[in-house]
Design a protein around this motif. Structure first.
Motif: not given
Length: 283
Positions: A133-151
């Motif tokens: 669970l991350v602290n970003r949501g629709t107010v930040d423009g996050v959408y279903v299917g979005q790619t998530v990375l780390d370093s």
């Protein structure tokens, strides 16, 4: 009664007169001084005996005061030592945090797409063991299917979005399939999570294909599910069975899923054929 008072007054006057005479004689003559020195020498043992209790108690009191003072100073030094040790631990932690943030920042700088940092709030959400669970949501423009990375590489994909938080399925989840290709040969396949083992598998590669341990799978960009070109996993084990048509390949995710704290949410460029929700500010 009056006689007694007069007698006492007379004695006082006599003593005063004698004292004055002695003071005059002591000032003018040396004989009385020698007598006084003799008397002081004779009286010295008696003076020491009389004053020894006071000296003893003063000595004991001084030692107790010094001991209490030293004890308080020792306790203060102990507290300061503990505080300094705690601060050193904080500095070590901050140094580690800075190194990690520097890595993820340099990773973001290498990305040509729009990105946003996110903080991991929880690992293993609800019934999903391989989810974060991350602290970003629709107010930040996050959408279903979005790619998530780390370093280091691909962490997973956004599965569910709320107003302020989002659920990310990790690449190790059994329900997630990642279209990839072998970086060395360009061979396409799909990786699936193996669940609790913390590995991913490539179940659809025939036994005749060119795959070796150490090969890196990168996102292929097919099916528009992941942005192409990001490392996903490295092959750690290949089992070949002549009686089976497919290889048993296991790979370890390149992303540091075991200590996941910060992530990068990636928005593809304008030339990418993915429909986006309106982007929020702050990316």
């Amino acid at each position: 009664m009056k006689r007694k008072r007069l007698a006492r007054l007379a004695k006082l006057l006599v003593l005063i007169s004698v004292s004055i005479c002695l003071m005059i004689v002591d000032e003018k003559s040396t004989s009385l001084r020698q007598f006084r020195s003799f008397v002081s020498v004779v009286a010295l043992p008696f003076h020491m005996a009389a004053s020894s209790p006071a000296i003893f108690f003063r000595w004991i009191g001084g030692d107790l005061y010094d001991w209490n003072k030293l004890n308080k100073e020792y306790q203060n030094l102990q507290r300061e030592h503990l505080i300094l040790r705690a601060r050193i631990q904080q500095l070590e932690t901050l140094e580690y945090e800075n190194d990690r943030l520097r890595n993820i920042t340099s990773s973001a700088e290498r990305i040509s797409y729009e990105v946003m940092f996110g903080q991991v709030v929880e690992i293993g959400v609800d019934l999903y063991e391989n989810a974060a669970l991350v602290n970003r949501g629709t107010v930040d423009g996050v959408y279903v299917g979005q790619t998530v990375l780390d370093s280091n590489g691909v962490v997973g994909q956004v599965r569910r979005v709320g107003a302020l938080e989002s659920l990310i399925m990790l690449v190790t989840d059994t329900s997630l399939g990642v279209p990839v290709k072998v970086a060395r040969t360009g061979l396409h396949t799909i990786l699936y999570g193996s669940g609790r083992e913390g590995l991913v598998t490539a179940p659809f590669l025939e036994s005749t294909v060119d795959v070796v341990e150490g090969d890196v799978f990168v996102t292929s960009g097919l099916a528009s599910s992941y942005i192409a070109g990001y490392p996903v996993a490295r092959v750690v084990e290949i089992k070949r069975d002549p009686n089976l048509a497919f290889l048993d390949i296991r790979a370890k995710p390149i992303a540091d899923l075991g200590s996941l704290q910060e992530i990068l949410l990636v928005w593809p460029g304008a030339n990418e054929d993915i429909s986006l929700a309106p982007l929020g500010s702050g990316k």
